[in-house]
Every structure is written in C-alpha cells, then in structure tokens.
Design an enzyme around this catalytic site. Structure first.
Site, mmCIF file in Angstrom:
data_model
loop_
_atom_site.group_PDB
_atom_site.id
_atom_site.type_symbol
_atom_site.label_atom_id
_atom_site.label_comp_id
_atom_site.label_asym_id
_atom_site.label_seq_id
_atom_site.Cartn_x
_atom_site.Cartn_y
_atom_site.Cartn_z
ATOM 1 N N GLU A 55 0.839 -1.209 0.000
ATOM 2 C CA GLU A 55 0.000 0.000 0.000
ATOM 3 C C GLU A 55 0.869 1.252 0.000
ATOM 4 O OE1 GLU A 55 -1.179 2.318 3.614
ATOM 5 O OE2 GLU A 55 -2.869 0.948 3.474
ATOM 6 N N ASP A 116 -5.547 -3.458 -2.421
ATOM 7 C CA ASP A 116 -5.599 -1.990 -2.468
ATOM 8 C C ASP A 116 -4.286 -1.439 -3.004
ATOM 9 O OD1 ASP A 116 -4.257 -2.755 -0.119
ATOM 10 O OD2 ASP A 116 -4.883 -0.977 0.991
#
Length: 368
Positions: A55, A116
């Site tokens: 991330e 993500d």
C-alpha cells in the site's frame, strides 16, 4: 554595464527559483525526507519492525506521479520489484508486508497480497506510461492488472465479479470478506477499458459501497454470505474507522461528471453531517446504529476535504489540518493528508474516464 549584467543575472536566478518553488509540492518533499529511504522504500516508523507495505509503495508511486517526480517514482518502483515481487511485477503480485524479523533480518514478513496496493500500483504504472510516454511502465502495469484479475478477482453468487482484499484468506465455500475502501470508484472506472472482469466490477463495487452503509457510514470490513447477502448485523460489531475513512475521500475525489457521484455523496451524507456539526470527523462509528465515538485524527480531517460539499465545513477541516500537520512518525495520517490536502490544493484531479489530471503546468514541464 557590469552592474546591469549582474542585476540581470540575479533576476534570472530569482525567476528560475520562483518557478521551481511553484513546481514543488512541499508536503511531498517532506514526506520523502521523513518516510522514504534513498533506495525507494516507504517506511512506517510507528511499527517497531520499521515495516513497508505494498500500500505504502503504491501510494508513493501515485504521489511521485502527481508531483512529476520521475526519479522518486523509479526508485519506489525498483525497490518494490526487487524486494516485494522477487524482481518482477510482471511475474507476481507484490508481497504486502516487509520489515525486520526477530532474527534482525530484513525480508518479506507476509507473502500474501493486498489488492488496495495492487490496484493503485497498476493504475499508477499505466498512467505513468501515458503521461511520461514510457512503454516500460505501461507493460508492467498491464501485466500486473491481468494478474490481479486472475488471482484476486472472484465470482460471487448473487453479486458477480468482486475484488478480494488479497489472494489468500478472504474466501470460503459460501462466504467472502471484503474491504469497501480497497477499490476507489475512479480506478474502477479507469479499468473498464481493459474489458472483463473490470467492466462488471465497477457495478459490483458500487453495490459494495452503497449496500453496506445502512446508516451512511462505510464499514472497515464486511462479509457476504451465499443466499444470505451482506452480514451487517454480525456477532461482531461492524466499525467504520481507519480503513473506511478512505471511502469518503475516494467518493469526494470522483469527478462531478460521474453520474454515480451524487448517489454516493447522498448515501454517505451522515458522515458529512456529523463532521459539519461537530467540527471533526468521528474516529469510530457503529455501522448498524450510526453511533459515533472519539475524535478522528488529523488525517481523517484531510480525507474530508474532497468529500465535504459545504465550504464553511471544508474550511474548518482545512484549518485543523494546517494546525495539526502530521509529523515524522505518523505514516497513515501523512498519506491521507497528501491525498486530501493535495486534492484540495488542486495538485491533481481525475477525469470522467478515471485518468490523472495533474497540475504540472507548462512552466513546471519546462523547468524539469
């Protein structure tokens, strides 16, 4: 004559300096100093293991692209490939967690993926390829997106194609676990150009966002069961907090031309109402009841800047960010601030197609 020439040189130097100053993004420059190693590793110092996540690497790539900072982009990309993807993002999804082990070795701590980070990384590479006209970025981004579709997208009965939070541990025979903050609607729109499964994933992702917020607050995590639907009143209270804060920010960043934006803003209006009434966003909210508790940290206020539609309420959060700017030991608050404040300062926008509209400016382009 010499005096005149000297004065002219001074003026030119000052002009060049002012152009460069106008082109820099001070908060990004500080983030690089405080959180990114010379090798391109984005570090979260709040964890004793001095961890790095996929991330963090993906966000770093986005900020570097928005800032037209190709050197930083390349550094972050190279470190990510070499340390999280065994040398190639074309060949494998990046491991989500890297850091210092108990035996003092620095290595991958968890080889599972985190979608993500993966989607932001793929999007940033594809957009870097377009904006910087570099085919290598496009090739890596395309290969990574195909791998995401193969390894992290599943077909859920009653829903359709859905993006799992990672390739392992989120799907059982009749139950699936999702994180609404993992796929921003703007990125979902962008990926539709690549065909299945992305063409339908945009709609199922909208369902995830709209159907799991009965009181207008998105959950950090939510479970879907076959033939039973969303489990919103599970044995464990569903909370809207540190993950879900990104949902409101992503919705606020959707271009006004997106027909889904008004619907999303309306669904999450209770979050805006609470923030306007109290002067700060809540730290935690019970998704089923809408009961809020605690004062959200400064990063939450930054995340509200794109989301709030009331200018006076926006100004209150803008001031809170300015008065409590994150320091060198607040990774997550800082990235939320770079996103929220960066958007608020018009450093970037997104098109209806989900493409990046950076504020590089002609002078900035000429000064590099």
């Amino acid at each position: 004559m010499n005096v005149l020439r000297s004065g002219l040189v001074t003026m030119l130097l000052l002009a060049a300096f002012s152009v460069q100053a106008a082109c820099t993004w001070p908060a990004w420059e500080q983030f690089k100093k405080d959180y990114i190693s010379q090798e391109g590793r984005v570090i979260d110092p709040s964890d004793a293991r001095k961890i790095t996540t996929s991330e963090g690497q993906s966000y770093g790539m986005f900020f570097a692209l928005a800032a037209n900072d190709r050197a930083a982009f390349d550094n972050i990309l190279d470190w990510t490939q070499n340390n999280l993807a065994q040398g190639s993002l074309k060949e494998r999804l990046p491991a989500w967690l890297w850091g210092k082990k108990e035996n003092s070795k620095w290595e991958v701590l968890d080889s599972n993926s985190a979608s993500d980070g993966d989607v932001w990384m793929a999007w940033s590479l594809l957009e870097a390829g377009r904006l910087w006209k570099e085919q290598r970025y496009t090739d890596i981004g395309s290969a990574l997106l195909k791998r995401i579709a193969r390894e992290e997208v599943v077909t859920v009965p009653g829903l359709g194609s859905m993006l799992l939070p990672g390739k392992v541990g989120f799907a059982e025979d009749n139950s699936w676990r999702f994180n609404p903050s993992y796929l921003p609607p703007t990125l979902a729109q962008y990926f539709t150009r690549f065909g299945a499964p992305w063409t339908t994933l945009r709609e199922t992702n909208q369902r995830l966002l709209l159907e799991t917020a009965p009181k207008g607050f998105s959950p950090d995590w939510v479970r879907y069961e076959k033939d039973k639907g969303w489990q919103l009143k599970a044995e464990k209270t569903l909370i809207s907090s540190y993950d879900a804060i990104r949902v409101y920010m992503w919705v606020g960043m959707m271009p006004d031309s997106d027909p889904q934006k008004a619907r999303m803003l309306n669904r999450f209006k209770p979050m805006a109402t609470f923030t306007e009434k109290n002067g700060y966003p809540p730290e935690k909210v019970d998704v089923a009841t809408g009961k809020a508790q605690g004062k959200g940290p400064v990063g939450f206020s930054a995340a509200m800047l794109p989301f709030l539609q009331n200018r006076d309420a926006q100004a209150v959060q803008r001031q809170r960010v300015a008065d409590n700017f994150p320091g060198s030991d607040a990774y997550y608050n800082y990235v939320l601030t770079l996103f929220g404040q960066g958007w608020d300062q018009h450093r970037f926008r997104f098109s209806t197609k989900g493409e990046l509209l950076p504020d590089w400016g002609q002078e900035c382009a000429n000064s590099h």
